[in-house]
Write a protein that holds these residues in place. Structure first.
Motif, short mmCIF file in Angstrom:
data_model
loop_
_atom_site.label_atom_id
_atom_site.label_comp_id
_atom_site.label_asym_id
_atom_site.label_seq_id
_atom_site.Cartn_x
_atom_site.Cartn_y
_atom_site.Cartn_z
N PRO A 1 -17.84 22.82 -22.46
CA PRO A 1 -18.25 22.36 -21.23
C PRO A 1 -18.85 21.23 -20.37
CG PRO A 1 -19.73 22.48 -23.37
CD PRO A 1 -18.23 23.04 -23.52
N PHE A 2 -18.15 20.38 -20.95
CA PHE A 2 -18.42 19.00 -19.76
C PHE A 2 -17.03 17.67 -20.31
CE2 PHE A 2 -21.49 18.15 -23.38
CZ PHE A 2 -21.13 17.55 -23.65
N ASP A 3 -16.88 18.03 -21.22
CA ASP A 3 -15.57 16.58 -21.22
C ASP A 3 -15.00 17.32 -22.00
OD1 ASP A 3 -15.26 14.66 -22.10
OD2 ASP A 3 -15.78 14.57 -24.48
N ALA A 4 -13.63 17.86 -20.80
CA ALA A 4 -12.68 18.47 -19.92
C ALA A 4 -12.04 18.01 -18.50
CB ALA A 4 -12.75 19.80 -20.67
N GLY B 1 -23.59 16.60 11.06
CA GLY B 1 -23.90 15.81 11.85
C GLY B 1 -23.62 14.17 11.08
N LYS B 2 -24.01 14.23 9.90
CA LYS B 2 -24.94 13.03 9.10
C LYS B 2 -23.62 12.66 8.08
CE LYS B 2 -29.59 15.20 9.80
NZ LYS B 2 -29.39 14.17 10.43
N SER B 3 -23.97 11.38 7.54
CA SER B 3 -23.23 11.16 6.34
C SER B 3 -24.05 11.50 4.55
CB SER B 3 -22.88 10.02 6.66
OG SER B 3 -23.78 8.72 6.86
N LEU B 4 -23.14 11.04 4.08
CA LEU B 4 -24.39 10.90 2.58
C LEU B 4 -24.61 9.25 2.55
CD1 LEU B 4 -25.74 12.39 0.37
CD2 LEU B 4 -23.74 12.22 -1.18
N ASP B 5 -25.70 9.20 1.72
CA ASP B 5 -26.20 7.93 1.53
C ASP B 5 -27.13 7.56 -0.01
OD1 ASP B 5 -25.53 6.21 3.92
OD2 ASP B 5 -28.40 8.13 4.50
N THR B 6 -26.81 8.99 -0.89
CA THR B 6 -27.67 9.18 -1.93
C THR B 6 -27.97 10.31 -2.27
OG1 THR B 6 -28.85 6.96 -1.97
CG2 THR B 6 -29.46 8.68 -3.94
N ILE B 7 -27.50 10.21 -3.57
CA ILE B 7 -26.91 11.35 -4.49
C ILE B 7 -27.56 11.71 -5.88
CG2 ILE B 7 -24.64 11.51 -5.12
CD1 ILE B 7 -24.91 14.97 -4.38
N VAL B 8 -29.09 13.00 -6.01
CA VAL B 8 -28.91 12.48 -7.46
C VAL B 8 -29.05 13.23 -8.35
CG1 VAL B 8 -31.61 12.70 -8.74
CG2 VAL B 8 -31.13 11.46 -6.40
N VAL B 9 -28.62 13.28 -9.30
CA VAL B 9 -27.68 14.41 -10.21
C VAL B 9 -28.53 14.50 -11.08
CG1 VAL B 9 -25.36 15.07 -11.16
CG2 VAL B 9 -25.49 14.38 -9.17
N PRO B 10 -28.76 16.05 -11.99
CA PRO B 10 -29.59 16.07 -13.27
C PRO B 10 -28.04 15.86 -14.15
CG PRO B 10 -30.01 18.06 -12.05
CD PRO B 10 -28.64 16.70 -11.07
N VAL B 11 -28.37 15.02 -15.37
CA VAL B 11 -27.81 14.78 -16.45
C VAL B 11 -27.91 15.26 -18.05
CG1 VAL B 11 -26.45 12.23 -17.40
CG2 VAL B 11 -27.05 12.76 -15.26
N GLY B 12 -27.15 15.61 -18.32
CA GLY B 12 -27.11 16.36 -19.64
C GLY B 12 -25.60 15.51 -20.73
N GLY B 13 -24.69 16.34 -20.74
CA GLY B 13 -23.15 15.65 -21.50
C GLY B 13 -22.32 15.04 -20.44
N GLY B 14 -22.96 15.14 -19.44
CA GLY B 14 -22.58 14.02 -18.26
C GLY B 14 -21.38 14.88 -17.19
N GLY B 15 -20.76 16.26 -16.78
CA GLY B 15 -19.48 16.81 -16.93
C GLY B 15 -19.90 16.77 -15.08
N LEU B 16 -21.15 17.54 -14.58
CA LEU B 16 -21.61 17.05 -13.42
C LEU B 16 -21.03 15.99 -12.53
CD1 LEU B 16 -22.05 19.04 -10.88
CD2 LEU B 16 -24.81 18.73 -11.81
N ILE B 17 -22.21 15.06 -12.75
CA ILE B 17 -22.21 13.34 -12.65
C ILE B 17 -21.16 13.44 -12.22
CG2 ILE B 17 -22.92 12.21 -14.63
CD1 ILE B 17 -24.81 10.03 -12.47
N SER B 18 -19.80 12.94 -13.44
CA SER B 18 -18.51 12.59 -13.49
C SER B 18 -17.42 13.13 -12.66
CB SER B 18 -18.65 12.54 -14.18
OG SER B 18 -17.79 13.85 -15.49
N ALA C 1 -16.99 11.73 -24.27
CA ALA C 1 -16.28 10.71 -23.82
C ALA C 1 -15.13 10.74 -21.98
CB ALA C 1 -15.18 10.51 -25.15
N LEU C 2 -15.27 11.42 -21.54
CA LEU C 2 -14.25 11.86 -20.67
C LEU C 2 -14.91 11.59 -20.19
CD1 LEU C 2 -12.04 11.54 -19.10
CD2 LEU C 2 -11.52 14.47 -18.92
N PRO C 3 -15.86 12.04 -19.42
CA PRO C 3 -18.05 11.10 -18.48
C PRO C 3 -17.60 10.09 -17.93
CG PRO C 3 -18.16 14.25 -19.34
CD PRO C 3 -16.94 13.08 -19.91
N TYR C 4 -18.02 9.36 -19.50
CA TYR C 4 -18.47 7.92 -19.90
C TYR C 4 -17.56 7.04 -19.11
CZ TYR C 4 -18.99 3.61 -21.83
OH TYR C 4 -19.25 1.83 -21.64
N GLU C 5 -15.79 7.90 -19.58
CA GLU C 5 -14.42 6.77 -19.19
C GLU C 5 -14.94 6.67 -17.49
OE1 GLU C 5 -10.65 7.44 -19.99
OE2 GLU C 5 -11.85 8.06 -22.35
N ILE C 6 -15.30 7.75 -16.61
CA ILE C 6 -15.24 8.17 -15.17
C ILE C 6 -16.47 7.02 -14.52
CG2 ILE C 6 -15.36 9.76 -13.38
CD1 ILE C 6 -14.15 11.79 -15.21
#
Length: 422
Positions: free
Chosen positions: A152-155, A177-194, A249-254
Motif C-alpha cells: 500500500p505505501f512502502d514500495a 500562471g502560478k508556481s507552487l510555494d507550499t503543498i500540505v499532504v496527509p500522512v499515514g504510511g508515507g507513500g503519498l508524501i514521499s 522504510a522507503l518513504p522515510y529514506e526519501i
C-alpha cells in the motif's frame, strides 16, 4: 542513483502509463481558506477519483506490474480501506483474484465499496485492531499461498504513482500562471508524501512540503525523532486512513534525503472533525477524516501572505453513520460541548435550581442521565451541556462553584471522561 531515489522522470513515465486509466483530478481554488489565511489556497480533489481516493494510482501500478505467470495465484493486500478499493477495482477490471485484509475499525462504507469495486474477484477479511495487525495477517497469507502482495505505501512502484499527484498540481498551476510555494499532504504510511516530495525536489525545488498527521498516529514524527521508522505502541483508529503504527522504510529514506524542504506537524482529531464539517458545509466536499488532515493543519502553518498553497484532499470515503461522532468531537474541540458529574443534594428543588440559576439562558442540555440503578430521582447524574459560545464556559463554572450542588467538570483525555463519556 540509489534504490531509494525517485526522480521526476520516473513519475512522468508513470503518469504517461496511467493517463488512459485515470483522468487528472481538479485543482479547486478555495475562496474561504484563502480569505482565512491570506494566501491563495487550492484543493487537490483526490476525493473525486473513481474509488474516492488517490490510492487508486499506486494500486493500479502495483497490479499492472504483477508478472503474467504469477497472476493465477492471485494477489493479497492490506489496507485501512482506500488502497483496498483501488486493488479491488484492478482485480475486477484485470480479472485477477484478490484477498484483501482490513482492520476491524475500517468503516462499513469502505468495506462495502471494496466489495462493490471488486465484485466476485475479491475476498474481504476483517482482522486486527489496526492496519499493522491486518498487514501482518495479509503478509502471512501471501507467503503461505505464494500469492503476490500489493504494497500500500512502502514500495517504489507505489510511491512513483502517488507522485503523479504532484505532477498534476504543478501542471495545473502552471496553466494558471502560478508556481507552487507550499503543498500540505496527509500522512499515514508515507507513500503519498514521499512521492510528492520526490517530484517537487526535481521540478519545483523551492516548494515547501508539509506533512500532516493525526495526533493519535504520528508515525512520521516518531521516525524523525528516533532516526528511523519505529512502531508506535498504540494508535487512535479514528482517522482510519492515516492510522498507521509505523512509517514505511522507503518513504522515510526519501523524506530524510529531502529534509531541507520538508516540515511536518500533527493535528488533533477534534480539529480534523471541525474542518471536515467545514468542507462539507462551505465547499460541499465530502471528505473522510484523513482527507481533511491537510486543511485541518493549515492554520497552524507560518505561511507567507499571498503565497500559493495546495492542500491535498486525499479521500472522500466517509461513512454517514460516523457523522454523529464527528459532530460530537468537533463541538468538544471548539469548546462548545462539556460534560459534568452533578451530585444533587437530597433536598427538594435542586434540579430546578440547577436549570434556572446555574445554566445560562442559551445553554442546552444534551444529556442527562442518573447514574444510580435505583432511586434515580436523586444523587449523581452525568450531564452534557452545549454552549452557544466557548467563552460562556467561565461564567458557567463560576456559577457552579458558588452553588451548594457538587459538580465535577469532566475534562477530555482524563480517565473519568474516557470511562463516563467516550
Amino acid at each position: 542513483m540509489t534504490d531509494s531515489t525517485i526522480h521526476a522522470s520516473d513519475i512522468q513515465q508513470a503518469q504517461a502509463r496511467i493517463s488512459s486509466e485515470i483522468a487528472p483530478t481538479p485543482l479547486q481554488y478555495c475562496a474561504r481558506l484563502s480569505a482565512e489565511t491570506g494566501c491563495e489556497v487550492y484543493l487537490k480533489r483526490e476525493d473525486l477519483q473513481d474509488v474516492r481516493s488517490y490510492k487508486i494510482r499506486g494500486a493500479l501500478n502495483g497490479m499492472s506490474n504483477v508478472p503474467q505467470e504469477e497472476r493465477g495465484r492471485g494477489v493479497v493486500t492490506a489496507s485501512a480501506g482506500n488502497h483496498a478499493q483501488g486493488v479491488a477495482y484492478a482485480c475486477r477490471t484485470m480479472g485477477i483474484a484478490g484477498k484483501i485484509f482490513v482492520p476491524e475499525p475500517t468503516p462499513m462504507q469502505k468495506r462495502d465499496r471494496i466489495l462493490v469495486h471488486g465484485g466476485d474477484q475479491v475476498e474481504l477479511v476483517v482482522v486486527g485492531t489496526n492496519f499493522d495487525e491486518a498487514a501482518a495477517a495479509a503478509h502471512a497469507d501471501a507467503a503461505e499461498r505464494d500469492a503476490t502482495f500489493i504494497e500500500p505505501f512502502d514500495a517504489r512502484d507505489t510511491i512513483t504513482r502517488q507522485g503523479t499527484v504532484a505532477a498534476e498540481v504543478l501542471a495545473q498551476l502552471s496553466a494558471k500562471g502560478k508556481s507552487l510555494d507550499t503543498i500540505v499532504v496527509p500522512v499515514g504510511g508515507g507513500g503519498l508524501i514521499s512521492g510528492i516530495t520526490s517530484y517537487v525536489a526535481d521540478m519545483a525545488p523551492q516548494t515547501r512540503v508539509v506533512g500532516m498527521e493525526p495526533e493519535g498516529a504520528a508515525s512520521l514524527r516518531a521516525a524523525f525523532d528516533h532516526g528511523g521508522p519505529v512502531t508506535l505502541e498504540e494508535v487512535d483508529p479514528f482517522v482510519d486512513g492515516a492510522a498507521v503504527k509505523r512509517l514505511g522504510a522507503l518513504p522515510y529514506e526519501i523524506l530524510q534525503a529531502n529534509r531541507e524542504r520538508l516540515s511536518f506537524d500533527t493535528v488533533s482529531e477534534g480539529a480534523v472533525c471541525t474542518d471536515l464539517l467545514n468542507l462539507y458545509q462551505n465547499e460541499g466536499i465530502i471528505a473522510e477524516p484523513a482527507g481533511a488532515l491537510s486543511v485541518a493543519g493549515l492554520h497552524q502553518l507560518d505561511l507567507e501572505p499571498g503565497s500559493t498553497v495546495v492542500c491535498v484532499i486525499s479521500g472522500g470515503n466517509n461513512d454517514v453513520l460516523r457523522y454523529a461522532e464527528i459532530m460530537e468531537r468537533s463541538l468538544v474541540h471548539r469548546g462548545l460541548k462539556h460534560y459534568f458529574l452533578v451530585n444533587f443534594p437530597q433536598e427538594p428543588g435542586q434540579l430546578r435550581h440547577f436549570l434556572h440559576e446555574i445554566l445560562g439562558p442559551t445553554d442546552d442540555i444534551t444529556l442527562f442521565e442518573y447514574l444510580k440503578r435505583n432511586n434515580r430521582e436523586t444523587g449523581a447524574a452525568l450531564v452534557g451541556l452545549q454552549l452557544s459560545r466557548a467563552e460562556d464556559l467561565q461564567g458557567l463554572l463560576e456559577r457552579m462553584g458558588e452553588s451548594k450542588i457538587s459538580v465535577q467538570y469532566l475534562k477530555p483525555d482524563t480517565p473519568e471522561y474516557e470511562f463516563l463519556v467516550a
